[in-house]
Write a protein that holds these residues in place. Structure first.
Motif, PDB file in Angstrom:
ATOM      1  N   GLY A 115       0.831  -1.205   0.000  1.00 15.68           N
ATOM      2  CA  GLY A 115       0.000   0.000   0.000  1.00 15.68           C
ATOM      3  C   GLY A 115       0.864   1.252   0.000  1.00 15.68           C
ATOM      4  O   GLY A 115       1.926   1.265   0.618  1.00 15.68           O
ATOM      5  N   ARG A 161       1.065  -5.174  -5.060  1.00 14.94           N
ATOM      6  CA  ARG A 161       1.310  -6.266  -4.102  1.00 14.94           C
ATOM      7  C   ARG A 161       1.666  -7.493  -4.926  1.00 14.94           C
ATOM      8  O   ARG A 161       0.791  -8.225  -5.370  1.00 14.94           O
ATOM      9  CB  ARG A 161       0.063  -6.530  -3.264  1.00 14.94           C
ATOM     10  CG  ARG A 161      -0.347  -5.342  -2.390  1.00 14.94           C
ATOM     11  CD  ARG A 161      -1.500  -5.715  -1.483  1.00 14.94           C
ATOM     12  NE  ARG A 161      -2.122  -4.538  -0.901  1.00 14.94           N
ATOM     13  CZ  ARG A 161      -1.718  -3.948   0.220  1.00 14.94           C
ATOM     14  NH1 ARG A 161      -0.682  -4.404   0.885  1.00 14.94           N
ATOM     15  NH2 ARG A 161      -2.354  -2.884   0.686  1.00 14.94           N
ATOM     16  N   LYS A 178       7.857   0.493   5.748  1.00 12.21           N
ATOM     17  CA  LYS A 178       6.798   1.404   5.324  1.00 12.21           C
ATOM     18  C   LYS A 178       5.446   0.871   5.724  1.00 12.21           C
ATOM     19  O   LYS A 178       5.140  -0.280   5.434  1.00 12.21           O
ATOM     20  CB  LYS A 178       6.863   1.557   3.800  1.00 12.21           C
ATOM     21  CG  LYS A 178       5.733   2.268   3.162  1.00 12.21           C
ATOM     22  CD  LYS A 178       4.764   1.441   2.342  1.00 12.21           C
ATOM     23  CE  LYS A 178       4.358   0.109   2.810  1.00 12.21           C
ATOM     24  NZ  LYS A 178       3.020  -0.343   2.427  1.00 12.21           N
ATOM     25  N   THR A 179       4.674   1.614   6.435  1.00  9.03           N
ATOM     26  CA  THR A 179       3.241   1.344   6.604  1.00  9.03           C
ATOM     27  C   THR A 179       2.608   2.448   7.443  1.00  9.03           C
ATOM     28  O   THR A 179       3.194   2.881   8.435  1.00  9.03           O
ATOM     29  CB  THR A 179       2.951  -0.006   7.297  1.00  9.03           C
ATOM     30  OG1 THR A 179       1.561  -0.065   7.618  1.00  9.03           O
ATOM     31  CG2 THR A 179       3.739  -0.222   8.582  1.00  9.03           C
ATOM     32  N   ILE A 180       1.429   2.880   7.032  1.00  5.77           N
ATOM     33  CA  ILE A 180       0.732   3.850   7.881  1.00  5.77           C
ATOM     34  C   ILE A 180       0.270   3.177   9.169  1.00  5.77           C
ATOM     35  O   ILE A 180      -0.007   3.840  10.151  1.00  5.77           O
ATOM     36  CB  ILE A 180      -0.473   4.517   7.181  1.00  5.77           C
ATOM     37  CG1 ILE A 180      -1.564   3.500   6.822  1.00  5.77           C
ATOM     38  CG2 ILE A 180      -0.044   5.324   5.975  1.00  5.77           C
ATOM     39  CD1 ILE A 180      -2.910   4.137   6.554  1.00  5.77           C
ATOM     40  N   ASP A 181       0.191   1.834   9.163  1.00  2.00           N
ATOM     41  CA  ASP A 181      -0.320   1.115  10.340  1.00  2.00           C
ATOM     42  C   ASP A 181       0.655   1.147  11.522  1.00  2.00           C
ATOM     43  O   ASP A 181       0.268   0.837  12.652  1.00  2.00           O
ATOM     44  CB  ASP A 181      -0.627  -0.343   9.988  1.00  2.00           C
ATOM     45  CG  ASP A 181      -1.820  -0.483   9.050  1.00  2.00           C
ATOM     46  OD1 ASP A 181      -2.400   0.551   8.679  1.00  2.00           O
ATOM     47  OD2 ASP A 181      -2.154  -1.625   8.687  1.00  2.00           O
ATOM     48  N   MET A 241      -7.902   2.708   9.521  1.00  2.00           N
ATOM     49  CA  MET A 241      -7.085   1.559   9.118  1.00  2.00           C
ATOM     50  C   MET A 241      -6.334   0.984  10.320  1.00  2.00           C
ATOM     51  O   MET A 241      -6.228   1.629  11.366  1.00  2.00           O
ATOM     52  CB  MET A 241      -6.142   1.939   7.990  1.00  2.00           C
ATOM     53  CG  MET A 241      -6.854   2.005   6.646  1.00  2.00           C
ATOM     54  SD  MET A 241      -5.717   2.224   5.280  1.00  2.00           S
ATOM     55  CE  MET A 241      -6.822   2.034   3.882  1.00  2.00           C
ATOM     56  N   GLY A 242      -5.794  -0.186  10.136  1.00  2.00           N
ATOM     57  CA  GLY A 242      -5.086  -0.897  11.202  1.00  2.00           C
ATOM     58  C   GLY A 242      -5.545  -2.344  11.201  1.00  2.00           C
ATOM     59  O   GLY A 242      -6.552  -2.665  11.817  1.00  2.00           O
ATOM     60  N   ARG A 243      -4.828  -3.178  10.452  1.00  2.00           N
ATOM     61  CA  ARG A 243      -5.243  -4.592  10.289  1.00  2.00           C
ATOM     62  C   ARG A 243      -4.999  -5.401  11.552  1.00  2.00           C
ATOM     63  O   ARG A 243      -5.867  -6.081  12.057  1.00  2.00           O
ATOM     64  CB  ARG A 243      -4.422  -5.259   9.188  1.00  2.00           C
ATOM     65  CG  ARG A 243      -4.595  -4.708   7.828  1.00  2.00           C
ATOM     66  CD  ARG A 243      -3.803  -5.556   6.859  1.00  2.00           C
ATOM     67  NE  ARG A 243      -4.459  -6.831   6.665  1.00  2.00           N
ATOM     68  CZ  ARG A 243      -5.438  -7.050   5.797  1.00  2.00           C
ATOM     69  NH1 ARG A 243      -5.854  -6.070   5.031  1.00  2.00           N
ATOM     70  NH2 ARG A 243      -5.999  -8.234   5.686  1.00  2.00           N
ATOM     71  N   GLU A 287     -10.078  -1.118  11.643  1.00  2.00           N
ATOM     72  CA  GLU A 287     -10.684  -2.067  10.680  1.00  2.00           C
ATOM     73  C   GLU A 287     -10.447  -3.538  11.056  1.00  2.00           C
ATOM     74  O   GLU A 287     -11.239  -4.404  10.706  1.00  2.00           O
ATOM     75  CB  GLU A 287     -10.103  -1.822   9.281  1.00  2.00           C
ATOM     76  CG  GLU A 287      -8.585  -2.073   9.232  1.00  2.00           C
ATOM     77  CD  GLU A 287      -7.935  -1.854   7.881  1.00  2.00           C
ATOM     78  OE1 GLU A 287      -8.640  -1.656   6.882  1.00  2.00           O
ATOM     79  OE2 GLU A 287      -6.687  -1.889   7.841  1.00  2.00           O
ATOM     80  N   HIS A 302      -8.996   5.089   2.370  1.00  2.00           N
ATOM     81  CA  HIS A 302      -7.723   5.495   1.761  1.00  2.00           C
ATOM     82  C   HIS A 302      -7.410   6.979   1.901  1.00  2.00           C
ATOM     83  O   HIS A 302      -6.288   7.389   1.569  1.00  2.00           O
ATOM     84  CB  HIS A 302      -7.709   5.081   0.288  1.00  2.00           C
ATOM     85  CG  HIS A 302      -7.723   3.584   0.131  1.00  2.00           C
ATOM     86  ND1 HIS A 302      -8.893   2.875   0.060  1.00  2.00           N
ATOM     87  CD2 HIS A 302      -6.729   2.692   0.099  1.00  2.00           C
ATOM     88  CE1 HIS A 302      -8.610   1.586  -0.042  1.00  2.00           C
ATOM     89  NE2 HIS A 302      -7.298   1.438  -0.012  1.00  2.00           N
ATOM     90  N   ARG A 313      -4.251   7.507   3.668  1.00  2.00           N
ATOM     91  CA  ARG A 313      -2.958   7.272   3.008  1.00  2.00           C
ATOM     92  C   ARG A 313      -2.646   8.323   1.951  1.00  2.00           C
ATOM     93  O   ARG A 313      -1.544   8.338   1.397  1.00  2.00           O
ATOM     94  CB  ARG A 313      -2.975   5.902   2.312  1.00  2.00           C
ATOM     95  CG  ARG A 313      -2.994   4.762   3.248  1.00  2.00           C
ATOM     96  CD  ARG A 313      -2.460   3.474   2.668  1.00  2.00           C
ATOM     97  NE  ARG A 313      -2.716   3.194   1.292  1.00  2.00           N
ATOM     98  CZ  ARG A 313      -3.154   2.001   0.823  1.00  2.00           C
ATOM     99  NH1 ARG A 313      -3.418   1.024   1.677  1.00  2.00           N
ATOM    100  NH2 ARG A 313      -3.288   1.793  -0.457  1.00  2.00           N
TER     101      ARG A 313
HETATM  102  O1  F6P Z   1      -0.897  -0.383   4.378  1.00  2.00           O
HETATM  103  C1  F6P Z   1      -1.681  -1.134   5.243  1.00  2.00           C
HETATM  104  C2  F6P Z   1      -3.099  -0.836   4.989  1.00  2.00           C
HETATM  105  O2  F6P Z   1      -3.238   0.528   5.084  1.00  2.00           O
HETATM  106  C3  F6P Z   1      -4.066  -1.580   5.907  1.00  2.00           C
HETATM  107  O3  F6P Z   1      -4.403  -0.891   7.065  1.00  2.00           O
HETATM  108  C4  F6P Z   1      -5.261  -1.809   5.024  1.00  2.00           C
HETATM  109  O4  F6P Z   1      -5.979  -2.936   5.435  1.00  2.00           O
HETATM  110  C5  F6P Z   1      -4.633  -1.987   3.698  1.00  2.00           C
HETATM  111  O5  F6P Z   1      -3.481  -1.210   3.686  1.00  2.00           O
HETATM  112  C6  F6P Z   1      -5.555  -1.641   2.552  1.00  2.00           C
HETATM  113  O6  F6P Z   1      -4.834  -1.458   1.397  1.00  2.00           O
HETATM  114  P1  F6P Z   1      -5.369  -1.684  -0.082  1.00  2.00           P
HETATM  115  O7  F6P Z   1      -6.795  -1.259  -0.114  1.00  2.00           O
HETATM  116  O8  F6P Z   1      -4.480  -0.822  -0.898  1.00  2.00           O
HETATM  117  O9  F6P Z   1      -5.195  -3.133  -0.385  1.00  2.00           O
END
Ligand code: F6P
Length: 344
Positions: free
Chosen positions: A10, A72, A124-127, A169-171, A222, A272, A275
């Protein structure tokens, strides 16, 4: 040296700042040449790249997104993928690779470096959930955007005497929910590390109503599990790293709250927007510091390692350690949430 960069997973505010600083120091200090593969690992497999010159990177540290685009792509799952990567790098006379990405992208970087590809990583990650680093760039921007959105939700929720659930966000970890929820004065903050106690959530919201405040703001990550439902999925599809698309817990939780409390309840999914756009000053600075360290790592031959922030210093650890687990909220953060919510 001839160095290649790529951005995977992402996108994240601050990616361009990393690219800017690595290329600038590489050219000015080390006399390097740079190319940037487009669309993450996909660009390596497709031999799709652009030259990265001082002119090309001019001013990009101020901008969001990534000038290299992203995808990805799991090289490990593609038959002949590793051989193809090795061939393309050889063909382009690449001496080193800098991969900017989260744990999925870095699992490929590790795999490649174990197969003799001289490569280093930048987390890298906003999470903000990469193990071994105190902060990832992009997180601060995401928290600022989410906090501003929550600020705005207060006034509209108040005007309509509603409860509003804000999904962020935050998996696997609730860093954004925690920080934006507390900074934004949410009445309820829910993170994936802790089970949702729906009766407690409703009690907190009722407390507001009983004390003259006829609205409520709930922030939910999320990745939280809803009682008897589990995680709420945006679709059944999985990406090439096996991850499901999470989305919709805010709406599901809003329905549940409305049913249990009788309060009119709505939901907003920030998605999004968290991000997108320009990085904060903090992320521009952090990204550039990571970029400077990454090019130094290349010249020190620190293959299979990743730049990290420890306290105030940028250093590096093995990629193996960084992707071994997720960095999640712990008790001291839960107690911040607990101590600031209503006593019910
Ligand atoms: O980068 C991590 C993240 O922001 C997660 O929090 C989120 O679930 C995921 O990306 C969603 O990314 P995309 O919609 O681009 O697959």
């Amino acid at each position: 040296m001839r160095v290649a960069l790529l951005t995977g997973g992402g996108d994240c505010p601050g990616l361009n700042a990393v690219i800017y600083a690595a290329v600038k120091k590489g050219i000015q200090t080390y006399g390097d040449e740079f190319i940037g593969f487009l669309n993450g690992w996909r660009g390596v497999l497709d031999n799709n790249w652009i030259p990265l010159t001082l002119e090309k990177i001019d001013g990009i540290q101020l901008k969001g997104g990534t000038i290299l685009h992203s995808s990805r792509t799991n090289v490990k799952k593609i038959p002949g993928g590793i051989e193809k990567v090795q061939e393309v790098l050889k063909q382009n006379k690449i001496d080193a690779l800098i991969a900017l990405g989260g744990d999925d992208t870095q699992s490929v970087t590790l795999f490649l470096s174990e197969h003799g590809v001289p490569s280093v990583g930048v987390p890298k990650t906003i999470d903000n959930d990469i193990n071994g680093t105190d902060a990832t760039f992009g997180y601060d921007t995401a928290v600022s955007i989410a906090t501003e959105a929550i600020d705005r939700i207060h006034t509209t929720a108040d005007s309509h005497n509603r409860v509003v659930v804000v999904e962020v966000m935050g998996r696997d970890a609730g860093w954004i929910a925690y920080a934006a929820g507390i900074a934004g004065g949410a009445h309820v903050v829910l993170v994936p590390e802790q089970e949702i106690d729906i009766d407690h959530v409703c009690a907190l919201l009722k407390y507001n109503y009983d004390h003259g405040k006829h609205y409520g703001v709930v922030v939910v990550a999320e990745g939280c599990h809803l009682p008897e439902v589990g995680q709420v999925l945006g679709s059944q599809e999985v990406d090439s790293f096996g991850h499901v698309r999470l989305s919709g817990i805010g709406e599901a939780l809003a329905d549940l709250i409305e049913k249990k409390t009788g309060f009119e309840t709505r939901s907003v999914n920030l998605g999004h927007t968290q991000r997108g756009g320009v990085p904060t000053a903090y992320d521009r600075l952090l990204g550039q510091r990571y970029g400077l360290h990454a090019i130094d790592m290349v010249h020190q031959g620190k293959w299979g390692r990743i730049a990290v922030l420890r306290g105030t210093e940028i250093t590096d650890i093995t990629i193996k350690e960084a992707i071994s687990t997720n960095r999640r909220l712990s008790e001291s953060f839960f107690s911040v949430i607990r101590d600031l919510e209503a006593k019910v």
